[in-house]
Design a protein around this motif. Structure first.
Motif, PDB file in Angstrom:
ATOM      1  N   ALA A 165      -9.261 -13.162   0.994  1.00 54.50           N
ATOM      2  CA  ALA A 165      -9.074 -12.259   2.138  1.00 54.50           C
ATOM      3  C   ALA A 165      -7.671 -12.363   2.710  1.00 54.50           C
ATOM      4  CB  ALA A 165     -10.106 -12.570   3.214  1.00 54.50           C
ATOM      5  N   GLY A 166      -7.092 -13.557   2.685  1.00 51.97           N
ATOM      6  CA  GLY A 166      -5.760 -13.793   3.242  1.00 51.97           C
ATOM      7  C   GLY A 166      -4.688 -12.946   2.571  1.00 51.97           C
ATOM      8  N   ARG A 167      -4.846 -12.664   1.280  1.00 50.28           N
ATOM      9  CA  ARG A 167      -3.865 -11.820   0.581  1.00 50.28           C
ATOM     10  C   ARG A 167      -4.311 -10.367   0.522  1.00 50.28           C
ATOM     11  NH1 ARG A 167      -2.861 -14.611  -5.002  1.00 50.28           N
ATOM     12  NH2 ARG A 167      -1.271 -13.000  -5.300  1.00 50.28           N
ATOM     13  N   ALA A 182      -5.966  -8.586   2.918  1.00 56.46           N
ATOM     14  CA  ALA A 182      -5.817  -7.826   4.176  1.00 56.46           C
ATOM     15  C   ALA A 182      -4.416  -7.220   4.315  1.00 56.46           C
ATOM     16  CB  ALA A 182      -6.181  -8.704   5.366  1.00 56.46           C
ATOM     17  N   PRO A 183      -3.341  -7.997   4.053  1.00 59.86           N
ATOM     18  CA  PRO A 183      -2.005  -7.384   4.120  1.00 59.86           C
ATOM     19  C   PRO A 183      -1.828  -6.276   3.092  1.00 59.86           C
ATOM     20  CG  PRO A 183      -1.831  -9.789   3.827  1.00 59.86           C
ATOM     21  CD  PRO A 183      -3.284  -9.454   3.833  1.00 59.86           C
ATOM     22  N   LEU A 184      -2.473  -6.455   1.955  1.00 58.59           N
ATOM     23  CA  LEU A 184      -2.400  -5.434   0.913  1.00 58.59           C
ATOM     24  C   LEU A 184      -3.058  -4.126   1.394  1.00 58.59           C
ATOM     25  CD1 LEU A 184      -3.106  -6.840  -2.588  1.00 58.59           C
ATOM     26  CD2 LEU A 184      -3.616  -4.517  -2.062  1.00 58.59           C
ATOM     27  N   ALA A 185      -4.178  -4.278   2.112  1.00 60.07           N
ATOM     28  CA  ALA A 185      -4.878  -3.105   2.673  1.00 60.07           C
ATOM     29  C   ALA A 185      -4.031  -2.449   3.748  1.00 60.07           C
ATOM     30  CB  ALA A 185      -6.224  -3.538   3.253  1.00 60.07           C
ATOM     31  N   ALA A 186      -3.397  -3.273   4.587  1.00 63.98           N
ATOM     32  CA  ALA A 186      -2.597  -2.735   5.693  1.00 63.98           C
ATOM     33  C   ALA A 186      -1.397  -1.954   5.168  1.00 63.98           C
ATOM     34  CB  ALA A 186      -2.138  -3.876   6.593  1.00 63.98           C
ATOM     35  N   ALA A 187      -0.881  -2.389   4.012  1.00 58.11           N
ATOM     36  CA  ALA A 187       0.363  -1.792   3.507  1.00 58.11           C
ATOM     37  C   ALA A 187       0.126  -0.679   2.486  1.00 58.11           C
ATOM     38  CB  ALA A 187       1.216  -2.887   2.876  1.00 58.11           C
ATOM     39  N   LEU A 188      -1.133  -0.297   2.241  1.00 60.56           N
ATOM     40  CA  LEU A 188      -1.417   0.731   1.214  1.00 60.56           C
ATOM     41  C   LEU A 188      -0.541   1.960   1.420  1.00 60.56           C
ATOM     42  CD1 LEU A 188      -5.285   1.230   0.807  1.00 60.56           C
ATOM     43  CD2 LEU A 188      -3.681   0.214  -0.845  1.00 60.56           C
ATOM     44  N   ASP A 189       0.146   2.368   0.370  1.00 66.14           N
ATOM     45  CA  ASP A 189       0.949   3.590   0.450  1.00 66.14           C
ATOM     46  C   ASP A 189       0.151   4.680  -0.265  1.00 66.14           C
ATOM     47  OD1 ASP A 189       2.737   5.653   0.187  1.00 66.14           O
ATOM     48  OD2 ASP A 189       4.142   4.567  -1.101  1.00 66.14           O
ATOM     49  N   VAL A 190      -0.679   5.395   0.517  1.00 66.22           N
ATOM     50  CA  VAL A 190      -1.560   6.384  -0.102  1.00 66.22           C
ATOM     51  C   VAL A 190      -1.332   7.755   0.504  1.00 66.22           C
ATOM     52  CG1 VAL A 190      -3.419   5.697   1.464  1.00 66.22           C
ATOM     53  CG2 VAL A 190      -3.989   7.006  -0.535  1.00 66.22           C
ATOM     54  N   ARG A 191      -1.406   8.761  -0.350  1.00 63.36           N
ATOM     55  CA  ARG A 191      -1.343  10.142   0.148  1.00 63.36           C
ATOM     56  C   ARG A 191      -2.508  10.917  -0.428  1.00 63.36           C
ATOM     57  NH1 ARG A 191       3.786  12.852  -1.486  1.00 63.36           N
ATOM     58  NH2 ARG A 191       2.612  14.711  -0.919  1.00 63.36           N
ATOM     59  N   ALA A 227     -13.994  -8.969   6.710  1.00 60.44           N
ATOM     60  CA  ALA A 227     -13.775  -8.305   8.000  1.00 60.44           C
ATOM     61  C   ALA A 227     -12.299  -7.959   8.185  1.00 60.44           C
ATOM     62  CB  ALA A 227     -14.262  -9.201   9.129  1.00 60.44           C
ATOM     63  N   SER A 228     -11.402  -8.824   7.695  1.00 59.38           N
ATOM     64  CA  SER A 228      -9.964  -8.571   7.901  1.00 59.38           C
ATOM     65  C   SER A 228      -9.493  -7.371   7.082  1.00 59.38           C
ATOM     66  CB  SER A 228      -9.145  -9.811   7.550  1.00 59.38           C
ATOM     67  OG  SER A 228      -9.432 -10.219   6.228  1.00 59.38           O
ATOM     68  N   VAL A 229     -10.082  -7.169   5.922  1.00 65.89           N
ATOM     69  CA  VAL A 229      -9.733  -5.991   5.103  1.00 65.89           C
ATOM     70  C   VAL A 229     -10.228  -4.739   5.817  1.00 65.89           C
ATOM     71  CG1 VAL A 229     -10.224  -4.793   2.914  1.00 65.89           C
ATOM     72  CG2 VAL A 229      -9.726  -7.253   2.910  1.00 65.89           C
ATOM     73  N   ARG A 230     -11.444  -4.784   6.342  1.00 65.03           N
ATOM     74  CA  ARG A 230     -12.022  -3.636   7.036  1.00 65.03           C
ATOM     75  C   ARG A 230     -11.185  -3.281   8.266  1.00 65.03           C
ATOM     76  NH1 ARG A 230     -16.596  -2.667   4.440  1.00 65.03           N
ATOM     77  NH2 ARG A 230     -16.899  -0.897   5.813  1.00 65.03           N
ATOM     78  N   ALA A 231     -10.784  -4.342   9.007  1.00 68.12           N
ATOM     79  CA  ALA A 231      -9.994  -4.109  10.223  1.00 68.12           C
ATOM     80  C   ALA A 231      -8.661  -3.453   9.876  1.00 68.12           C
ATOM     81  CB  ALA A 231      -9.769  -5.427  10.952  1.00 68.12           C
TER      82      ALA A 231
END
Ligand code: DC
Length: 222
Positions: free
Chosen positions: A56-58, A60-69, A103-107
């Protein structure tokens, strides 16, 4: 503030949510959010980068930074490249359900989903649209269908695409995903208290879409 209507459509894997939600959005001229695609994208990035699904520690930042269109016609670009079919592969499906337990990925994904609520309205499908992401949705529908029926629908879909898998293995995968999605701590798959249950086992897509639209129009006119 102007009210932006939302229709939340939740339900288990292969319940027809995506098809039904996209068709309802098209009929109403609303925007459409396939929230599962975000979890799929996180799993896809994790596979690409060798990040384990339990880290989860790696993740969550990956989810936050998703570059999606999200493009018209249901296609999507990840880091500028078309990832529409890649995220539908079975390895990504299984991974999505595993990254979604954190939970951190969802958040990290929640505001991105809420930002898509724009006029004239949004139809959003997933597992927690009615319970967590859009608790004030104008209509919440929870789709159900037996695991056998869902596995058989998926089987037909894959055969049309020329992909050969056994019905048994699909049924097993669907049951596993149901179990994981429903038993997790963070935003488990369950109907919101005020959701309408719609069993699609014996309904065609058109019939199911018709029911959703009828329910929405009835509510709107109240
Ligand atoms: O809807 P889907 O099959 O594309 O979703 C893939 C996975 O993502 C699913 O197994 C659970 C997770 N998911 C979730 O946890 N919450 C959502 N709102 C949507 C999907």
């Amino acid at each position: 503030m102007t009210h932006v209507p939302v229709i939340a459509i939740d339900g288990p894997a292969a319940s027809g949510k995506g098809t039904i939600a996209a068709a309802a959005a098209a009929a109403l001229g609303f925007h459409y959010l396939d929230s599962g695609s975000l979890y799929r994208l996180v799993a896809f990035k994790a596979l690409q980068g060798g990040v384990p699904f339990d880290d989860a520690g790696r993740l969550a930042p990956l989810a936050a930074a998703l570059d999606v269109r999200f493009l018209a016609g249901g296609r999507l670009l990840l880091d500028g490249e078309d990832a529409t079919s890649a995220i539908r592969e079975e390895a990504v499906s299984a991974g999505a359900s595993q990254v979604a337990v954190h939970a951190s990925v969802r958040a990290a994904l929640i505001e991105r989903q809420r930002a898509l609520r724009r006029l004239p309205g949004l139809v959003a499908d997933g597992r927690d649209m009615g319970t967590v992401v859009f608790p004030d949705a104008d209509l919440k529908v929870f789709l159900t269908a037996t695991a056998e029926e869902r596995a058989s629908r998926r089987h037909k879909q894959l055969i049309t695409k020329g992909i050969s898998v056994t019905l048994d293995s699909l049924l097993r995968d669907i049951r596993e995903r149901d179990e994981r999605d429903a038993s997790r701590q963070a935003a488990p798959l369950r109907p919101a208290g005020d959701a309408v249950l719609l069993d699609t086992t014996h309904l065609s897509i058109d019939e199911a879409v018709g029911r959703v639209l009828a329910m929405y129009r009835t509510r709107k006119n109240k």
